[in-house]
Design an enzyme around this catalytic site. Structure first.
Site, mmCIF file in Angstrom:
data_model
loop_
_atom_site.group_PDB
_atom_site.id
_atom_site.type_symbol
_atom_site.label_atom_id
_atom_site.label_comp_id
_atom_site.label_asym_id
_atom_site.label_seq_id
_atom_site.Cartn_x
_atom_site.Cartn_y
_atom_site.Cartn_z
ATOM 1 N N LYS A 1 -2.689 5.975 -4.232
ATOM 2 C CA LYS A 1 -3.771 6.931 -3.961
ATOM 3 C C LYS A 1 -3.556 8.250 -4.701
ATOM 4 O O LYS A 1 -2.420 8.705 -4.839
ATOM 5 C CB LYS A 1 -3.846 7.208 -2.443
ATOM 6 C CG LYS A 1 -3.851 5.940 -1.624
ATOM 7 C CD LYS A 1 -3.981 6.174 -0.128
ATOM 8 C CE LYS A 1 -3.721 4.874 0.620
ATOM 9 N NZ LYS A 1 -2.295 4.609 0.905
ATOM 10 N N ASP B 1 0.848 -1.200 0.000
ATOM 11 C CA ASP B 1 0.000 0.000 0.000
ATOM 12 C C ASP B 1 0.882 1.248 0.000
ATOM 13 O O ASP B 1 1.697 1.428 0.897
ATOM 14 C CB ASP B 1 -0.888 -0.002 1.252
ATOM 15 C CG ASP B 1 -1.817 1.195 1.289
ATOM 16 O OD1 ASP B 1 -2.964 1.061 0.834
ATOM 17 O OD2 ASP B 1 -1.385 2.281 1.760
ATOM 18 N N TYR C 1 3.103 9.865 -0.611
ATOM 19 C CA TYR C 1 4.167 9.335 0.267
ATOM 20 C C TYR C 1 5.546 9.570 -0.354
ATOM 21 O O TYR C 1 6.551 9.494 0.351
ATOM 22 C CB TYR C 1 4.012 7.822 0.514
ATOM 23 C CG TYR C 1 2.743 7.367 1.186
ATOM 24 C CD1 TYR C 1 1.849 8.264 1.770
ATOM 25 C CD2 TYR C 1 2.421 6.016 1.248
ATOM 26 C CE1 TYR C 1 0.681 7.822 2.363
ATOM 27 C CE2 TYR C 1 1.256 5.566 1.855
ATOM 28 C CZ TYR C 1 0.383 6.472 2.403
ATOM 29 O OH TYR C 1 -0.768 6.024 2.991
ATOM 30 N N HIS D 1 -7.383 9.811 -1.818
ATOM 31 C CA HIS D 1 -6.653 9.796 -0.527
ATOM 32 C C HIS D 1 -7.463 10.373 0.637
ATOM 33 O O HIS D 1 -7.375 9.902 1.762
ATOM 34 C CB HIS D 1 -5.319 10.533 -0.681
ATOM 35 C CG HIS D 1 -4.260 10.071 0.264
ATOM 36 N ND1 HIS D 1 -2.932 9.982 -0.064
ATOM 37 C CD2 HIS D 1 -4.348 9.652 1.548
ATOM 38 C CE1 HIS D 1 -2.250 9.530 0.970
ATOM 39 N NE2 HIS D 1 -3.086 9.331 1.956
#
Ligand code: A2P
Length: 278
Positions: free
Chosen positions: A77, A47, A52, A110
């Site tokens: 996301k 994930d 990120y 997200h």
């Protein structure tokens, strides 16, 4: 064994029951080594998120693992700030490129609002984005689509506008923080709940009550927390950058008794004070 088991999304897609979380796993060697280690120890579900910043490192680890792409389940996301149809396609293609793949297994919005404007009503923008997600799904560029950090009132307009239900809602979920309203709505509607921060980002790990129960089951406190999510039919996304923890976090082939589950359910608010970010 749990590492070989899957949940089935309402569209029939299988999703491995434990995912390896990578939020706050630093880009570069840290993310690369952590994901390589996770893959070595049997995780097949990774994930991540565009936000990120570690998609490229994850892609490198996947490539070096030599595991067939079809055996992997990759979630990423759309950044929370992107609330337009074109923006969704643009960032989807960026993630595809970063992840060095030609499809994504699960693509999530997200959050219902940009992180700088938590709580802002972005219903119109979310509907536009969801239409793009439905199109990506129809084009088979994604095997499943969903949301993250959404409440029922954020989800209903998406379904009304497109007649397509999210397959997943990824929320912050751990012992003492089970977001009953959201979880009940999703589970009643066959939307799989994924649990991010199943260890409350580490802050449950010194809890005396939980330590005692973990001792009883002869497991680590982290394993107790992860198993709790599975017992609640949610999909945990634990993360670690240490190999021995990465391994033990997926070794949760035990069950928690009904009485102990009821007790754990009663421990409302034992984790940290609420904050929101994934
Ligand atoms: P580390 O990366 O140093 O192992 P969450 O999954 O709820 O976000 O929690 C992640 C945090 O919990 C990280 O700080 C991680 O630290 C720590 N952690 C993950 N697994 C374990 C474990 N089995 N034992 C102790 N700490 C863990």
């Amino acid at each position: 064994m749990i590492k070989d088991e899957c949940f089935t999304l309402y569209n029939g897609v299988l999703i491995p029951k434990i995912g390896f979380g990578t939020w706050q796993v630093a880009d570069g060697e840290v993310a690369y080594e952590a994901v390589l280690s996770a893959l070595k120890h049997g995780y097949r579900h990774i994930d991540t998120a565009y936000a990120y910043g570690n998609e490229q490192s994850i892609a490198r680890a996947i490539q070096d693992s030599h595991i067939d792409r079809k055996e992997l389940f990759i979630t990423t996301k759309l950044p929370a700030s992107i609330k337009s149809y074109e923006g969704a396609f643009d960032y989807f293609n960026r993630s595809l490129k970063n992840l060095n793949t030609d499809y994504i297994d699960l693509y999530l919005i997200h959050a219902p609002w940009p992180w700088e404007e938590v709580g802002k009503d972005c219903t119109e923008g979310n509907i536009e984005v969801w239409k793009a997600f439905v199109e990506l799904y129809k084009q088979k560029k994604v095997r499943a689509i969903g949301v993250s950090n959404f409440h029922p009132e954020d989800i209903v307009p998406l379904i009304e506008a497109t007649k397509v239900k999210p397959m997943v809602n990824q929320i912050r979920y751990f012992i003492g923080n089970t977001q009953e309203k959201v979880t009940t709505y999703c589970q009643e509607n066959d939307i799989l709940v994924e649990a991010y921060s199943p260890l409350a980002t580490g802050s449950l790990l010194n809890n005396e009550i939980l330590l005692k129960m973990a001792e009883k089951y002869q497991v680590s406190l982290a394993q107790l927390c992860i198993r709790y999510c599975l017992e609640k039919n949610t999909l945990p996304l634990p993360k670690s950058t240490h190999e021995e923890r990465i391994l033990s976090n997926i070794e949760v082939d035990f069950t928690i008794s009904k009485e102990d589950m009821e007790y754990l359910d009663s421990l409302k608010g034992i984790g940290p004070v609420r904050y929101l970010r994934s």
